[in-house]
Write a protein that holds these residues in place. Structure first.
Motif, mmCIF file in Angstrom:
data_model
loop_
_atom_site.group_PDB
_atom_site.id
_atom_site.type_symbol
_atom_site.label_atom_id
_atom_site.label_comp_id
_atom_site.label_asym_id
_atom_site.label_seq_id
_atom_site.Cartn_x
_atom_site.Cartn_y
_atom_site.Cartn_z
ATOM 1 N N ASP A 295 0.866 -1.177 0.000
ATOM 2 C CA ASP A 295 0.000 0.000 0.000
ATOM 3 C C ASP A 295 0.902 1.226 0.000
ATOM 4 O O ASP A 295 1.737 1.388 0.890
ATOM 5 C CB ASP A 295 -0.907 0.017 1.244
ATOM 6 N N ILE A 296 0.727 2.105 -0.989
ATOM 7 C CA ILE A 296 1.567 3.286 -1.133
ATOM 8 C C ILE A 296 0.771 4.527 -0.745
ATOM 9 O O ILE A 296 -0.330 4.755 -1.257
ATOM 10 C CB ILE A 296 2.096 3.447 -2.574
ATOM 11 N N ILE A 297 1.343 5.348 0.138
ATOM 12 C CA ILE A 297 0.673 6.562 0.619
ATOM 13 C C ILE A 297 1.655 7.734 0.549
ATOM 14 O O ILE A 297 2.833 7.585 0.902
ATOM 15 C CB ILE A 297 0.184 6.391 2.070
ATOM 16 N N MET A 298 1.174 8.897 0.091
ATOM 17 C CA MET A 298 1.980 10.121 0.138
ATOM 18 C C MET A 298 1.540 10.953 1.333
ATOM 19 O O MET A 298 0.354 11.189 1.534
ATOM 20 C CB MET A 298 1.825 10.949 -1.138
ATOM 21 N N LEU A 299 2.512 11.399 2.123
ATOM 22 C CA LEU A 299 2.241 12.226 3.304
ATOM 23 C C LEU A 299 2.952 13.559 3.108
ATOM 24 O O LEU A 299 4.157 13.597 2.878
ATOM 25 C CB LEU A 299 2.768 11.521 4.550
ATOM 26 N N SER A 300 2.195 14.671 3.169
ATOM 27 C CA SER A 300 2.794 15.964 2.868
ATOM 28 C C SER A 300 2.196 17.080 3.705
ATOM 29 O O SER A 300 1.020 17.053 4.062
ATOM 30 C CB SER A 300 2.607 16.292 1.378
ATOM 31 N N GLY A 301 3.027 18.068 3.998
ATOM 32 C CA GLY A 301 2.552 19.272 4.673
ATOM 33 C C GLY A 301 2.021 20.289 3.683
ATOM 34 O O GLY A 301 1.512 21.340 4.079
ATOM 35 N N ASP A 302 2.137 19.978 2.383
ATOM 36 C CA ASP A 302 1.665 20.889 1.344
ATOM 37 C C ASP A 302 0.144 20.835 1.234
ATOM 38 O O ASP A 302 -0.524 20.011 1.867
ATOM 39 C CB ASP A 302 2.307 20.512 0.009
ATOM 40 N N THR A 303 -0.409 21.704 0.379
ATOM 41 C CA THR A 303 -1.862 21.747 0.197
ATOM 42 C C THR A 303 -2.355 20.481 -0.483
ATOM 43 O O THR A 303 -1.590 19.788 -1.175
ATOM 44 C CB THR A 303 -2.265 22.955 -0.658
ATOM 45 N N GLN A 304 -3.647 20.179 -0.322
ATOM 46 C CA GLN A 304 -4.240 18.992 -0.925
ATOM 47 C C GLN A 304 -4.102 19.031 -2.444
ATOM 48 O O GLN A 304 -3.780 18.023 -3.080
ATOM 49 C CB GLN A 304 -5.728 18.895 -0.538
ATOM 50 N N THR A 305 -4.313 20.218 -3.032
ATOM 51 C CA THR A 305 -4.239 20.349 -4.490
ATOM 52 C C THR A 305 -2.847 20.032 -5.006
ATOM 53 O O THR A 305 -2.671 19.250 -5.951
ATOM 54 C CB THR A 305 -4.635 21.776 -4.919
ATOM 55 N N THR A 306 -1.842 20.632 -4.389
ATOM 56 C CA THR A 306 -0.460 20.408 -4.821
ATOM 57 C C THR A 306 -0.054 18.946 -4.629
ATOM 58 O O THR A 306 0.546 18.333 -5.520
ATOM 59 C CB THR A 306 0.502 21.316 -4.033
ATOM 60 N N ALA A 307 -0.372 18.378 -3.476
ATOM 61 C CA ALA A 307 0.003 16.991 -3.179
ATOM 62 C C ALA A 307 -0.672 16.016 -4.141
ATOM 63 O O ALA A 307 -0.041 15.087 -4.649
ATOM 64 C CB ALA A 307 -0.358 16.656 -1.741
ATOM 65 N N GLU A 308 -1.961 16.229 -4.400
ATOM 66 C CA GLU A 308 -2.691 15.329 -5.302
ATOM 67 C C GLU A 308 -2.174 15.427 -6.730
ATOM 68 O O GLU A 308 -2.171 14.439 -7.471
ATOM 69 C CB GLU A 308 -4.189 15.636 -5.254
ATOM 70 N N SER A 309 -1.735 16.617 -7.128
ATOM 71 C CA SER A 309 -1.190 16.792 -8.475
ATOM 72 C C SER A 309 0.069 15.950 -8.661
ATOM 73 O O SER A 309 0.213 15.237 -9.658
ATOM 74 C CB SER A 309 -0.876 18.274 -8.716
ATOM 75 N N ILE A 310 0.994 16.026 -7.691
ATOM 76 C CA ILE A 310 2.227 15.236 -7.769
ATOM 77 C C ILE A 310 1.914 13.744 -7.660
ATOM 78 O O ILE A 310 2.492 12.918 -8.381
ATOM 79 C CB ILE A 310 3.210 15.662 -6.657
ATOM 80 N N ALA A 311 0.996 13.388 -6.771
ATOM 81 C CA ALA A 311 0.637 11.978 -6.579
ATOM 82 C C ALA A 311 0.062 11.379 -7.855
ATOM 83 O O ALA A 311 0.355 10.234 -8.217
ATOM 84 C CB ALA A 311 -0.362 11.848 -5.433
ATOM 85 N N PHE A 312 -0.762 12.140 -8.561
ATOM 86 C CA PHE A 312 -1.373 11.662 -9.813
ATOM 87 C C PHE A 312 -0.297 11.361 -10.848
ATOM 88 O O PHE A 312 -0.350 10.348 -11.550
ATOM 89 C CB PHE A 312 -2.357 12.710 -10.346
ATOM 90 N N GLU A 313 0.692 12.253 -10.955
ATOM 91 C CA GLU A 313 1.776 12.035 -11.910
ATOM 92 C C GLU A 313 2.584 10.786 -11.581
ATOM 93 O O GLU A 313 3.079 10.094 -12.477
ATOM 94 C CB GLU A 313 2.702 13.250 -11.944
ATOM 95 N N LEU A 314 2.732 10.505 -10.290
ATOM 96 C CA LEU A 314 3.554 9.366 -9.861
ATOM 97 C C LEU A 314 2.780 8.053 -9.821
ATOM 98 O O LEU A 314 3.381 6.985 -9.713
ATOM 99 C CB LEU A 314 4.141 9.645 -8.466
ATOM 100 N N GLY A 315 1.468 8.138 -9.869
ATOM 101 C CA GLY A 315 0.655 6.923 -9.800
ATOM 102 C C GLY A 315 0.301 6.518 -8.381
ATOM 103 O O GLY A 315 -0.004 5.348 -8.131
#
Length: 733
Positions: A570-590
């Protein structure tokens, strides 16, 4: 009323030690609860002061064979650990020097090596006795001491196995030397006991060296604390120690200085570099009434700060406490060999004793020598050499090969536990991304194609990270002189070039001055922000000139790694950044699962929630803000390009910033644990076959000793296969 005591304990060598101390203290009258942490060598005891005092608790620990030590300063702890480590190293070196001649005499007995010169005195029992005795009873005394303490408390650890096996070989050699006094070429086993002790001393040295880094994360965090502060008192600036600053005092902080304590700005505006605590690379703009955090860097203008928190309430101190607590919560790993030895050792002794009685009374009635030889053969063939080497040799080979590949396991426990991971949590900034802003997109709205020259000329005047990124982007573009340059902290910059008024900065800074703002610009900005970009606008004489989008780009190898791992973990991204910014990077990475907007002190809580769901979590990070989460997780993996504190708090460190090595860490752990299980299986199969054969009198003790040595060599050779492991990188570009 309960009292709490915390103290260090010296002399613990394995999980059985800490468990034994815990068990005894918890059974002591007056002790409410006791927790002993092997990694930090720290004990925390809650006790009733009316029933027992700290001196009595210390005495209990001493009676178990360990040394309680009052809490030391970081410097005192470092000196003590270095002294212990040096002592362990010198014991190994001396043991090796004494053992080498014994190994040579053993090798010299092999017929195919008969060409080697073997002086007559080296095969004499007295010579081998002189060399083996100090190894057995001086350098190896710690094993006897540990075995005694273990047996006295009705348990058995590896010390019992080592003491039993080496003593059997040593004392049987003395027995043979006595009954064959005056004869030559007597088969003795002094080298067996000496070599085994030497190898285990080497393992103890490496374990002590790895364990010595356990408290480095805390020491590094403590080093961030600012020692002195400039305080406004009676209208004057006064330098005082931080511990003398009180809530409500006014701090005077210049550009380029660290903010001493938590507070709020009461005068001035600036940009604060919070990367050491938040992990985010872009400085945060601050103005009057905004909160600031102690140990962060003032990157802009002079400010006055009213102190709101001191002492334990400081954000940095809270992070330190979280790391300490998380380290204390880590479970002690009970070695598989230690668990089995609790049954194995007494079983072997009982079998050997029964065999002796049967031979002495029935098979060779009243023939003590023959019965003793069978008894010794059983003990020697059952000697846990292979069992004792099974785990450390595999761990040394596996961790050594991993180090060659750029993955550093900081302890054998981390190497053992990593293969149990089922969930991997990645920090975003600096871990999955490059960790610094770069120009993502440029929109030029000018007709004279001077946009790049004007922007570079302005931005190269500023030291703001966004300005530096833009200047680097336009490195090959010529610049022109700027007049009346001015910084608007938290907003942007302005100046004049060839009589034109140039303004560059945030939307809130540029929008009010524009004469030609329209919805298309707004839509363009929103679209770029959804892609995780920070947008900088430019105006020339109050006309919209263009915009530059910057963002922290994903690492080239991150996407490939995620694709490799997501079918198994199970892969999870944890970030202090905004939801929009984090989701954008996460989408690119899969990455499908994102936890964004997480404050530094909440990252460890997020890891805890996943663990409460039954997940075995690996945290991968690089910032100081990741340190609590790295310590809290089952396995913390720190990127080598990140902060020293994150690296020390983690269980594993990747050298450099190649995130694909996360896969190597996971795979090497699996291969090493498989190798350990193979070694243990072989060791026990060997004993299962060898003990009955010896019990039936079909093995002379010297043959049993040779077979025992062969089993050890086989285990070592199997472990060395780990050093041949290769990995092929297939980067998807």
């Amino acid at each position: 009323m309960l009292e709490k005591a915390e103290f260090k304990i010296s002399g613990m060598t394995c999980a059985a030690c800490s468990a034994r101390i815990e068990r005894v203290l918890n059974r002591t009258e007056g002790v409410d609860s006791a927790n002993v942490n092997l990694v930090t060598e720290k004990a925390a005891v809650d006790f009733k002061g009316n029933d027992i005092d700290i001196n009595e608790i210390f005495e209990k620990v001493k009676n178990l064979g360990y040394e309680p030590i009052a809490i030391e300063t970081a410097e005192e702890t470092q000196k003590r650990k270095k002294k212990e480590l040096d002592k362990q190293k010198y014991k190994f070196i001396i043991s090796l020097i004494l053992s080498l001649p014994l190994i040579y005499t053993m090798v010299g007995h092999f017929s195919f090596l008969s060409f080697l010169p073997l002086p007559h005195f080296m095969v004499q029992p007295w010579f081998q006795f002189i060399l083996a005795t100090p190894v057995q009873f001086i350098l190896g005394w710690q094993f006897y001491k540990g075995a005694y303490s273990s047996l006295r408390n009705k348990s058995a650890n590896m010390d019992v196995l080592v003491a039993l096996g080496t003593s059997a070989a040593y004392f049987y050699s003395i027995y043979l030397a006595i009954i064959h006094y005056g004869e030559s070429h007597i088969p003795l086993y002094f080298e067996t006991s000496a070599v085994l002790i030497t190898l285990i001393l080497l393992g103890k040295y490496f374990e002590a060296k790895a364990k010595g880094h356990a408290s480095d994360a805390i020491n590094k965090l403590l080093s961030l604390q600012v020692k002195e502060a400039r305080v406004e008192r009676n209208g004057e600036a006064v330098e005082v120690p931080v511990d003398q600053v009180e809530k409500g005092d006014i701090l005077l902080v210049k550009s380029g200085e660290y903010i001493p304590l938590d507070g709020e700005i009461i005068e001035g505006n600036t940009s604060i570099d919070e990367s050491m605590l938040t992990g985010e690379s872009i400085p945060v703009d601050k103005e009057k009434d905004d909160e600031v955090i102690g140990a962060t860097l003032n990157h802009g203008n002079f400010i006055k700060v009213k102190v709101t928190q001191t002492g334990d309430d400081l954000v940095l101190n809270q992070i330190i406490r979280i790391v300490e607590e998380a380290q204390g919560e880590k479970p002690n790993i009970q070695r598989l060999a230690d668990k089995i030895s609790g049954i194995f050792v007494p079983t072997v002794l009982i079998i050997a004793l029964i065999v002796f009685i049967v031979w002495f009374s029935l098979i060779t009635p009243l023939d003590f020598q023959s019965s003793l030889e069978v008894f010794i053969a059983v003990i020697v063939i059952a000697c846990p050499c292979a069992l004792g080497l099974a785990t450390p040799t595999s761990i040394m080979a596996g961790s050594g090969r991993a180090a060659e590949l750029g993955v550093l396991f900081k302890s054998s426990e981390s190497l053992e536990q990593t293969q149990n991971v089922d969930t991997i949590v990645f920090d975003k900034t600096g871990t999955l991304t490059e960790g610094h802003p770069t120009v993502y997109k440029v929109i030029d709205n000018t007709d004279n194609q001077q946009f790049g020259t004007l922007v570079k000329s302005m931005e190269q005047q500023s030291e703001h990270p966004l300005s530096q990124a833009i200047t680097e982007y336009y490195a090959d573009t010529p610049s022109v002189p700027v007049e009346h340059y001015q910084t608007h902290a938290g907003n942007g910059i302005s100046g004049e070039i060839n009589g034109q008024k140039i303004q560059i900065g945030s939307i809130s800074f540029i929008k009010p001055v524009l004469d030609n703002w329209d919805n298309q610009i707004e839509e363009e900005i929103e679209g770029l922000q959804k892609q995780g970009a920070t947008v900088v606008l430019a105006a020339i004489d109050k006309k919209f000139a263009g915009m530059i989008a910057l963002r922290d780009e994903p690492k080239e190898t991150a996407k490939n790694l995620i694709h490799q791992l997501r079918d198994e973990y199970d892969i999870i991204m944890l970030s202090g950044d905004t939801q929009t910014t984090a989701e954008s990077i996460a989408f690119e990475l899969g990455i499908e699962h994102v936890i964004a907007g997480v404050k530094p002190d909440d990252k460890a809580n997020q890891i805890g929630r996943l663990q409460d769901e039954g997940k075995n979590v690996m945290m991968v990070g690089d910032g100081i803000n990741d340190a609590p989460a790295l310590a809290k997780s089952n396995i913390g993996l720190a990127m080598g390009t990140g902060s020293d504190i994150a690296i020390e708090a983690g269980d594993i460190m990747i050298v450099g910033g190649d995130i694909q090595k996360v896969d190597i860490a996971l795979d090497m752990s699996k291969k090493t644990l498989k190798n350990i299980k193979e070694n243990l299986f072989f060791a026990f199969c060997y004993n299962a076959i060898g003990i009955p054969v010896a019990a039936f009198g079909l093995l002379a003790p010297w043959i049993a000793g040779t077979a025992m040595a062969f089993s050890s060599v086989s285990v070592v050779l199997n472990a060395l296969r780990l050093q041949k492991v290769k990995y092929q990188k297939n980067l998807q570009k």
